[in-house]
Design a protein around this motif. Structure first.
Motif, PDB file in Angstrom:
ATOM      1  N   ALA A 115       0.714  -1.328  -0.055  1.00 58.25           N
ATOM      2  CA  ALA A 115      -0.012  -0.226   0.046  1.00 58.25           C
ATOM      3  C   ALA A 115       0.753   1.238  -0.179  1.00 58.25           C
ATOM      4  N   LEU A 163      -5.436  -6.543  -0.467  1.00 56.04           N
ATOM      5  CA  LEU A 163      -5.573  -5.359   0.466  1.00 56.04           C
ATOM      6  C   LEU A 163      -6.977  -5.056   1.203  1.00 56.04           C
ATOM      7  N   LEU A 181      -5.228   2.053   3.024  1.00 51.25           N
ATOM      8  CA  LEU A 181      -5.464   0.755   2.454  1.00 51.25           C
ATOM      9  C   LEU A 181      -6.870   0.786   1.306  1.00 51.25           C
TER      10      LEU A 181
END
Length: 721
Positions: free
Chosen positions: A87, A339, A399
């Motif tokens: 991320a 994610l 995220l």
């Protein structure tokens, strides 16, 4: 009436958080970060730089953040470190491509230096080291025995992979092409993994390694056997990454990928930093990497939701066997899903809260309806430090930002998953729902007109119609494909039935609150089909996002020692067998001929913005950094197979001339004929071999043969009109 207490054989607990007790991970990460920065500064080349810098960028940036959270489960923690690092890398990549300041090497070096110093500081501050313990003799014997069988199985599997020829696959795909030695090796690996999963006496390291090797067999076989990246549509993703590597920026006018470039920016950033400038190089390993990372995160989530000991591993392996949707390849959706799991793990570990009145009432009512046999068990929600909460909230928002910039659907699954749990108090703080909701909405606003024009914002608010919408399939109809479709339904149905039983037993065992959280996470992906069919694929995305939580719920169905072991073994065996059958059968349609790939790369450097391309069938035309030239006009790329539908009596050379005139943009017309495309068209019945040959003879008379290698011929017609 007082509820009686019935003991359960399955240990349920909240995923605990503890402060880091060993400085070793931080110190190693610091050294890795400094080494990666030094290799970049020295402009080193070769596999050493690639390996060191890649590992550093996927570990060092995220480790300081994850250590603040205090996660205890090592596998889940490792997966979260990679997700957090990815991320952070993606945010840096997006910043560069959006500003047009493409300086990946200095940016990577600076990132590794800063993260390395932070890790070094954390390591120095950590006073104690983890205690060492000797393995008991019995455990050591079991470890050696299991390791021996596992190594033997892995060796046989590797030999089978080397002996398999993936060219000319029939309707049964790899199922008929894999040699007996492969099946023997795969069986040994599965047996070791199964035994270590159901027998708690095996050491956790053996359990983790055998589970990982099983995933290698399941997800690595097809990619290692294939001569080129797979599936065929992965080449357009390679092309977008190559475009960013070539231009250092994005152009929203090209396609939707340039408007949602999070994954491609991350991939290009890693490629440039590691010296891997061919965007296709990492594709072969991406599916396995996502499978392992997703499994690690699911394991951590299972621990956070009360699955103790080996049962968290069972949930991870069961999820991997139930994940037949095939979205783990090199793609934005695979990255966004990864994610998403990371965000769920962070929230369930650090941001758990005491439900409010409505949340408690829902849990109480659920317990009464299912006649809970014991009083509600108080959730052991640890009180996190302020630093942990701040870090967790910031990480979840980051995220969600990267997910939003990478994929169109996944951020709304995050909203559906998190907002109700935040509103009801199962997660905290409640205001986290605001940024999680605003991010995808604000990102959608400037892209709304494009989406409406190219795809349509909705296909109608009819969930039944959206679920039943036919999906675009490249599979060749046959008995094998029919059985394959039944197999995937069988996998989902089996896991779903076990999940329902598990949820009921959780509630009746006094864990209604936990069951409601699992139930909601499994059910919320249904929002994907409320207003959009996504080309018939929305229903598959529902299965994908539900699978982790159905698997976690399913492990709670295996109560009673003998029944639990037998049921676990049966379900894992059935799902793994069905997974292999369903995924390996489709390899007939997932392969791309190396000769076609080489020809596409040759054409990529010569195709101009006003040219047109006509192929016989599936051809990786969009493959390189100049792919935007193929998308400048309507109908620039077309195939004889798609046009054949307009000529029910059979397509002729004269028909092709008319098609070329209709699509003429003032440039040259390129036509590609190949043995692989011809065989595919004949097998599908869209064109006959005689028709294709007649059309090619006419093209050869009117055009110029520019490319003729390995059964692929490319003709150039200068005046299509």
């Amino acid at each position: 009436m007082t509820a009686t207490t019935t003991p359960t054989r399955m240990s349920l607990r909240h995923g605990t958080r503890v402060l880091p007790t060993s400085p070793v991970p931080s110190l190693v990460a610091a050294g890795l970060g400094f080494a990666g920065a030094a290799l970049i500064a020295a402009d080193a080349s070769g596999p050493l730089r690639t390996a060191v810098v890649l590992v550093a960028l996927l570990v060092v940036p995220g480790l300081p953040v994850v250590r603040l959270l205090g996660l205890r489960e090592p596998i889940g923690r490792a997966g979260l470190v990679v997700a957090s690092s990815a991320a952070i890398d993606a945010v840096l990549g997006l910043a560069m491509v959006w500003t047009g300041q493409w300086v990946p090497l200095p940016a990577a070096g600076l990132l590794l230096l800063v993260a390395g110093w932070v890790s070094l500081g954390q390591g120095v501050q950590t006073a104690r080291t983890a205690p060492r313990s000797a393995l008991p003799t019995a455990v050591l014997v079991r470890t050696v025995a299991a390791s021996g069988v596992l190594v033997t199985g892995a060796a046989l599997w590797a030999v089978g992979v080397a002996q398999t020829d993936s060219t000319g696959l029939g309707e049964w795909g790899l199922l008929a092409a894999l040699p007996a030695v492969w099946w023997a090796g795969a069986a040994l690996v599965f047996v070791v993994a199964l035994v270590t999963l159901v027998d708690r006496r095996h050491h956790v390291v053996v359990r983790a390694v055998s589970s990982g090797v099983l995933l290698l067999v399941m997800y690595g076989t097809s990619n290692l056997i294939a001569a080129e990246p797979r599936p065929p549509w992965v080449f357009k993703h390679i092309a977008v990454t190559a475009y960013i590597l070539q231009h250092g920026a994005v152009d929203p006018s090209i396609d939707i990928y340039n408007r949602w470039p999070g994954f491609f920016s991350f991939s290009a950033f890693l490629g440039a930093a590691t010296g891997t400038l061919d965007a296709a190089d990492p594709v072969r390993w991406t599916e396995l990497a996502f499978a392992l990372a997703d499994g690690a995160l699911v394991l951590g989530i299972a621990r956070a939701l009360g699955a103790n000991g080996r049962w968290a591993y069972v949930a991870a392996v069961l999820f991997s066997a139930a994940n037949w949707v095939g979205q783990d390849y090199y793609s934005p959706q695979a990255f966004a899903f990864f994610l998403f799991l990371a965000a769920v793990l962070v929230a369930l570990t650090v941001l758990r809260g005491e439900p409010n009145v409505i949340g408690r009432w829902s849990a109480t009512l659920t317990g009464r309806l299912l006649r809970a046999r014991r009083s509600p068990v108080a959730e052991a929600v640890a009180t996190p430090t302020r630093a942990a909460v701040v870090a967790a909230v910031a990480l979840v928002v980051v995220l969600q930002f990267v997910i939003t910039a990478s994929h169109q659907l996944t951020p709304f699954v995050v909203v559906a998953a998190f907002v109700p749990l935040l509103v009801l108090g199962f997660l905290r703080p409640w205001w986290l729902a605001v940024p999680l909701t605003l991010l995808p909405l604000l990102y959608l606003v400037p892209n709304l007109d494009y989406i409406q024009e190219k795809f349509g914002l909705t296909t109608g608010f009819d969930p039944v119609s959206n679920v039943t919408a036919a999906s675009t399939s490249i599979a060749i109809p046959s008995i094998a494909t029919t059985l394959q479709s039944r197999a995937v339904l069988g996998i989902t149905a089996l896991v779903a039935v076990c999940a329902v039983i598990g949820l009921v037993r959780m509630v009746r065992g006094g864990h209604a609150r936990r069951a409601l959280v699992v139930l909601w996470l499994a059910a919320c992906p249904i929002v994907l089909v409320l207003g959009q069919s996504y080309g018939g694929e929305a229903k598959f995305r529902v299965v994908l996002f539900s699978a982790p939580f159905l698997a976690i719920a399913a492990v709670h169905a295996f109560h009673g020692r003998r029944l639990r072991i037998a049921a676990t073994a049966l379900v894992l065996t059935a799902t793994t067998a069905l997974f292999l059958g369903a995924t390996f059968q489709t390899e007939q349609a997932n392969q791309t001929a190396p000769a076609d790939v080489a020809a596409a790369k040759w054409l990529d450097g010569r195709f101009q913005a006003d040219d047109t391309l006509t192929t016989v069938g599936s051809f990786p035309s969009i493959i390189g950094g100049n792919y935007e030239n193929f998308l400048r006009h309507w109908g620039q790329v077309d195939s004889l197979q798609s046009e054949a539908a307009w000529f029910p009596k059979g397509m002729t050379a004269d028909d092709l001339t008319g098609v070329l005139q209709d699509r003429d943009q003032g440039g040259h017309s390129w036509l590609v004929f190949s043995a692989a495309q011809r065989a595919d068209a004949v097998t599908r019945g869209t064109l006959t071999g005689a028709q294709i040959d007649a059309i090619e003879r006419s093209v050869a008379d009117e055009g110029t043969l520019r490319y003729d290698r390995d059964g692929v011929r490319i003709y150039e017609v200068r005046d299509a009109a």
